[in-house]
Design a protein around this motif. Structure first.
Motif, mmCIF file in Angstrom:
data_model
loop_
_atom_site.group_PDB
_atom_site.id
_atom_site.type_symbol
_atom_site.label_atom_id
_atom_site.label_comp_id
_atom_site.label_asym_id
_atom_site.label_seq_id
_atom_site.Cartn_x
_atom_site.Cartn_y
_atom_site.Cartn_z
ATOM 1 N N LYS A 7 -6.918 -1.843 12.775
ATOM 2 C CA LYS A 7 -6.890 -1.984 11.324
ATOM 3 C C LYS A 7 -5.762 -3.097 10.849
ATOM 4 N N PHE A 8 -6.108 -4.042 10.109
ATOM 5 C CA PHE A 8 -4.996 -4.771 9.644
ATOM 6 C C PHE A 8 -5.092 -4.476 8.026
ATOM 7 N N GLY A 9 -3.886 -4.301 7.546
ATOM 8 C CA GLY A 9 -3.710 -4.240 5.942
ATOM 9 C C GLY A 9 -3.459 -5.303 5.226
ATOM 10 N N GLY A 10 -3.828 -5.590 3.904
ATOM 11 C CA GLY A 10 -3.608 -6.739 3.332
ATOM 12 C C GLY A 10 -2.362 -7.556 3.472
ATOM 13 N N THR A 11 -1.147 -6.830 3.630
ATOM 14 C CA THR A 11 -0.038 -7.682 3.847
ATOM 15 C C THR A 11 0.148 -8.253 5.335
ATOM 16 N N SER A 12 -0.695 -7.698 6.137
ATOM 17 C CA SER A 12 -0.769 -8.311 7.618
ATOM 18 C C SER A 12 -1.595 -9.689 7.494
ATOM 19 N N ILE A 13 -2.423 -9.646 6.739
ATOM 20 C CA ILE A 13 -3.292 -10.993 6.634
ATOM 21 C C ILE A 13 -3.321 -11.822 5.431
ATOM 22 N N GLY A 14 -1.831 -11.848 4.611
ATOM 23 C CA GLY A 14 -1.610 -12.197 3.491
ATOM 24 C C GLY A 14 -1.960 -13.859 3.190
ATOM 25 N N SER A 15 -1.950 -14.458 4.361
ATOM 26 C CA SER A 15 -2.095 -15.932 4.214
ATOM 27 C C SER A 15 -2.694 -16.277 5.722
ATOM 28 N N CYS A 16 -3.087 -17.518 5.695
ATOM 29 C CA CYS A 16 -4.011 -18.129 6.710
ATOM 30 C C CYS A 16 -3.050 -18.298 7.897
ATOM 31 N N GLU A 17 -1.688 -18.430 7.980
ATOM 32 C CA GLU A 17 -0.777 -18.346 8.933
ATOM 33 C C GLU A 17 -0.668 -17.020 9.611
ATOM 34 N N LYS A 18 -0.708 -15.911 8.723
ATOM 35 C CA LYS A 18 -0.525 -14.647 9.374
ATOM 36 C C LYS A 18 -1.696 -14.475 9.732
ATOM 37 N N TYR A 172 -2.071 -1.351 11.688
ATOM 38 C CA TYR A 172 -1.101 -2.448 11.855
ATOM 39 C C TYR A 172 -0.597 -2.786 10.229
ATOM 40 N N THR A 173 0.392 -2.629 9.859
ATOM 41 C CA THR A 173 0.947 -2.892 8.450
ATOM 42 C C THR A 173 2.009 -3.806 8.711
ATOM 43 N N ASP A 174 2.902 -3.614 7.278
ATOM 44 C CA ASP A 174 4.125 -4.503 7.215
ATOM 45 C C ASP A 174 5.518 -4.029 7.489
ATOM 46 N N VAL A 175 5.345 -2.538 7.746
ATOM 47 C CA VAL A 175 6.682 -1.641 8.017
ATOM 48 C C VAL A 175 6.591 -1.266 9.644
ATOM 49 N N HIS A 176 7.593 -0.933 10.307
ATOM 50 C CA HIS A 176 7.511 -0.509 11.720
ATOM 51 C C HIS A 176 6.901 0.835 12.168
ATOM 52 N N VAL A 210 1.664 4.279 3.169
ATOM 53 C CA VAL A 210 1.395 3.727 4.343
ATOM 54 C C VAL A 210 -0.039 4.223 5.094
ATOM 55 N N MET A 211 -0.433 5.470 4.929
ATOM 56 C CA MET A 211 -1.710 6.051 5.292
ATOM 57 C C MET A 211 -2.382 6.665 3.905
ATOM 58 N N LYS A 225 -6.598 9.811 17.474
ATOM 59 C CA LYS A 225 -5.275 9.523 17.830
ATOM 60 C C LYS A 225 -4.914 8.177 17.087
ATOM 61 N N ILE A 226 -3.948 8.228 16.272
ATOM 62 C CA ILE A 226 -3.537 7.159 15.321
ATOM 63 C C ILE A 226 -1.985 6.694 15.809
ATOM 64 N N GLU A 227 -1.928 5.290 15.902
ATOM 65 C CA GLU A 227 -0.624 4.931 15.750
ATOM 66 C C GLU A 227 -0.417 3.812 14.565
ATOM 67 N N VAL A 228 0.797 3.802 13.977
ATOM 68 C CA VAL A 228 0.965 3.030 12.737
ATOM 69 C C VAL A 228 2.053 2.213 13.119
ATOM 70 N N LYS A 229 1.866 0.742 13.281
ATOM 71 C CA LYS A 229 2.742 -0.128 13.535
ATOM 72 C C LYS A 229 2.825 -1.455 12.864
ATOM 73 N N SER A 230 3.831 -2.237 13.156
ATOM 74 C CA SER A 230 4.066 -3.717 12.437
ATOM 75 C C SER A 230 3.321 -4.498 13.196
ATOM 76 N N THR A 231 2.714 -5.279 12.322
ATOM 77 C CA THR A 231 1.658 -6.765 12.736
ATOM 78 C C THR A 231 2.961 -7.642 13.300
#
Ligand code: ADP
Ligand code: ASP
Ligand code: MG
Length: 246
Positions: A7-18, A172-176, A210-211, A225-231
């Motif tokens: 799963k990718f949150g908004g900050t992970s896909i905030g631009s075309c480069e991302k 996947y998010t913007d913090v570790h 974050v969740m 099972k969940i893992e929260v991690k940085s993109t």
């Protein structure tokens, strides 16, 4: 072959480069012979902007149209992400909630996912495809577009992991990972390596963005099972697991 929900949150896909970076990250999972379901939120800021637009039209904006409007950001993000995966030579397509369908009940803006039809998506995965599914959206029994509450893509990802019997769900998010407190506010916040569903639920209910709380509740009830991690980093994140395994 393990089945993973990414799963990718908004900050992970905030631009075309991302989005291009995210596609490369997904390709790595694919190259390691995992089966993958991607769940995407809207690009950061898009949902807020749509909400503002509804308010400019009316402070009593029709509820059913509100859900059609605010769920639109996920459609844009999923097509851009599927397009990026295709550009990398992978087989991919976007899936809007009504196309699956992801059935919901309850009120507009705060519906709950009741059932997800897995047939078409599974057959696509089994032919080597990577489905990119819209988070946050659903469809009601009377075929109206619904949304499941702000930050709801987390709940979509967990529900998808549940109905597809996935081996794990990676947020996947913007913090570790999950920290003792918001790391963007408090520099002394410490990353937690493992946390129980109960503790995570408490933190989420107290506002740790974050969740989203319903997603944690659903994961706890179904032992997902969940893992929260940085993109944007290779560091390990936070595992959310059963208390007995800590
Ligand atoms: P996404 O777009 O990936 O869904 P969110 O903004 O919903 O991201 O959630 C991630 C944010 O949650 C982080 O940027 C962070 O500021 C905030 N946050 C609040 N409390 C915590 C916490 N205890 N641990 C980690 N992040 C937190
Ligand atoms: N895009 C939606 C929101 O901003 C859902 C999400 O981000 O999870 O609330
Ligand atoms: Mg979020």
């Amino acid at each position: 072959m393990p089945l993973l929900v990414l799963k990718f949150g908004g900050t992970s896909i905030g631009s075309c480069e991302k989005i291009t970076k995210v596609a490369k990250l997904i390709k790595k999972y694919h190259d390691k012979k995992n089966k993958i379901i991607v769940v995407s939120s809207a690009m950061t800021g898009v949902t807020n902007d749509l909400i503002k637009k509804s308010r400019r039209i009316s402070d009593k904006f029709e509820k059913s149209e509100y859900d059609v409007l605010v769920s639109a950001g996920e459609q844009i993000a999923c097509s851009l992400l599927a397009g990026s995966l295709i550009k990398l030579g992978l087989k991919s397509r976007s899936w809007l909630s009504w196309q699956i369908p992801i059935l919901t009940d309850g009120k507009y803006a705060s519906s709950r996912i009741k059932k997800i039809d897995t047939k078409d998506v599974l057959s696509f995965i089994n032919k080597g495809g990577i489905p990119v599914i819209t988070g946050f959206q659903g469809i009601s029994i009377d075929k109206r577009v619904t949304t499941i509450g702000r930050g709801g893509s987390d709940a979509s990802a967990i529900a998808i992991a549940k109905f597809f019997s996935a081996d794990s769900c990676i947020i996947y998010t913007d913090v570790h990972g999950v920290y003792t407190t918001d790391p963007q506010v408090n520099l002394k916040a410490k990353k937690i390596n493992k946390i129980s569903y109960e503790e995570m639920l408490e933190m989420a209910s107290l506002g740790a963005r974050v969740m989203q709380p319903t997603s944690v509740q659903d994961a706890m009830l179904n032992n997902i099972k969940i893992e929260v991690k940085s993109t944007f980093s290779r560091k390990s994140g936070t595992k959310i697991i059963d208390e007995r395994n800590i």
